[in-house]
Design a protein around this motif. Structure first.
Motif, PDB file in Angstrom:
ATOM      1  N   ARG A  33       0.836  -1.200   0.000  1.00 37.23           N
ATOM      2  CA  ARG A  33       0.000   0.000   0.000  1.00 37.23           C
ATOM      3  C   ARG A  33       0.872   1.252   0.000  1.00 37.23           C
ATOM      4  O   ARG A  33       0.598   2.217  -0.713  1.00 37.23           O
ATOM      5  N   SER A  67       2.179   1.789  -3.418  1.00 41.54           N
ATOM      6  CA  SER A  67       1.099   2.285  -4.263  1.00 41.54           C
ATOM      7  C   SER A  67       0.845   3.771  -4.013  1.00 41.54           C
ATOM      8  O   SER A  67       0.647   4.553  -4.953  1.00 41.54           O
ATOM      9  N   ILE A  68       0.865   4.161  -2.762  1.00 36.89           N
ATOM     10  CA  ILE A  68       0.659   5.563  -2.397  1.00 36.89           C
ATOM     11  C   ILE A  68       1.787   6.419  -2.968  1.00 36.89           C
ATOM     12  O   ILE A  68       1.538   7.496  -3.526  1.00 36.89           O
ATOM     13  N   GLU A  89       3.608   5.875  -5.573  1.00 41.57           N
ATOM     14  CA  GLU A  89       3.421   5.991  -7.021  1.00 41.57           C
ATOM     15  C   GLU A  89       2.341   7.015  -7.354  1.00 41.57           C
ATOM     16  O   GLU A  89       2.509   7.832  -8.264  1.00 41.57           O
ATOM     17  N   ARG A  90       1.239   6.968  -6.635  1.00 35.51           N
ATOM     18  CA  ARG A  90       0.140   7.905  -6.891  1.00 35.51           C
ATOM     19  C   ARG A  90       0.562   9.333  -6.577  1.00 35.51           C
ATOM     20  O   ARG A  90       0.228  10.275  -7.312  1.00 35.51           O
ATOM     21  N   HIS A 101       3.544  10.549  -6.778  1.00 32.96           N
ATOM     22  CA  HIS A 101       4.424  10.961  -7.874  1.00 32.96           C
ATOM     23  C   HIS A 101       3.596  11.362  -9.109  1.00 32.96           C
ATOM     24  O   HIS A 101       3.871  12.390  -9.737  1.00 32.96           O
ATOM     25  N   GLU A 102       2.593  10.547  -9.446  1.00 36.11           N
ATOM     26  CA  GLU A 102       1.720  10.873 -10.585  1.00 36.11           C
ATOM     27  C   GLU A 102       1.044  12.223 -10.389  1.00 36.11           C
ATOM     28  O   GLU A 102       1.002  13.051 -11.308  1.00 36.11           O
ATOM     29  N   LEU A 103       0.502  12.429  -9.203  1.00 38.95           N
ATOM     30  CA  LEU A 103      -0.187  13.687  -8.918  1.00 38.95           C
ATOM     31  C   LEU A 103       0.763  14.876  -8.961  1.00 38.95           C
ATOM     32  O   LEU A 103       0.404  15.946  -9.471  1.00 38.95           O
ATOM     33  N   GLU A 141       1.302  15.722 -12.528  1.00 41.71           N
ATOM     34  CA  GLU A 141       0.114  16.380 -13.071  1.00 41.71           C
ATOM     35  C   GLU A 141       0.011  17.821 -12.583  1.00 41.71           C
ATOM     36  O   GLU A 141      -0.361  18.722 -13.344  1.00 41.71           O
ATOM     37  N   HIS A 166      -6.101  17.810  -6.658  1.00 44.24           N
ATOM     38  CA  HIS A 166      -4.853  17.033  -6.636  1.00 44.24           C
ATOM     39  C   HIS A 166      -4.067  17.303  -5.349  1.00 44.24           C
ATOM     40  O   HIS A 166      -3.533  16.379  -4.729  1.00 44.24           O
ATOM     41  N   GLU A 188      -5.692  15.557  -2.487  1.00 42.73           N
ATOM     42  CA  GLU A 188      -5.444  14.111  -2.526  1.00 42.73           C
ATOM     43  C   GLU A 188      -4.026  13.786  -2.072  1.00 42.73           C
ATOM     44  O   GLU A 188      -3.805  12.831  -1.325  1.00 42.73           O
ATOM     45  N   LEU A 234      -3.019  11.399   0.971  1.00 39.93           N
ATOM     46  CA  LEU A 234      -2.138  10.254   0.743  1.00 39.93           C
ATOM     47  C   LEU A 234      -0.901  10.309   1.635  1.00 39.93           C
ATOM     48  O   LEU A 234      -0.450   9.283   2.141  1.00 39.93           O
TER      49      LEU A 234
END
Length: 76
Positions: A17, A20-21, A23-24, A26-28, A31, A61, A64, A68
C-alpha cells in the motif's frame, strides 16, 4: 506462530500500500507541475473558465496528495 504469520502478512500489505501511495503521489505531483505550466502560459490567461476549471483540479490534486501523505505516514 499464527500471530507472527498474520503480522508478517499485514506488514507486506502495508508495504504494498505504501508503494502504491508513493506511485500515486508521484503521478499527482507530475500532473500538478503540468497544470501549473499550462496555467502560467500567457495564451491561457484570458480563458477564465478554463483557468477556474484547472484551478479546481489543481486543488483536488493537492488535497489528494495531502490525504495520501497522511495515510503513508500511518503505514510507516
Amino acid at each position: 506462530r499464527k500471530a507472527k504469520k498474520q503480522q508478517e502478512a499485514e506488514e507486506r500489505r502495508n508495504a504494498r500500500r505504501a508503494d502504491s501511495i508513493e506511485e500515486r503521489i508521484h503521478e499527482l505531483e507530475c500532473e500538478i507541475t503540468d497544470l501549473q505550466d499550462l496555467m502560467s502560459q500567457p495564451e491561457n490567461a484570458s480563458d477564465i473558465d478554463w483557468l477556474r476549471e484547472k484551478s479546481e483540479l489543481l486543488a483536488e490534486h493537492e488535497a489528494e496528495i495531502s490525504r495520501l501523505y497522511d495515510e503513508w505516514m500511518e503505514l510507516q
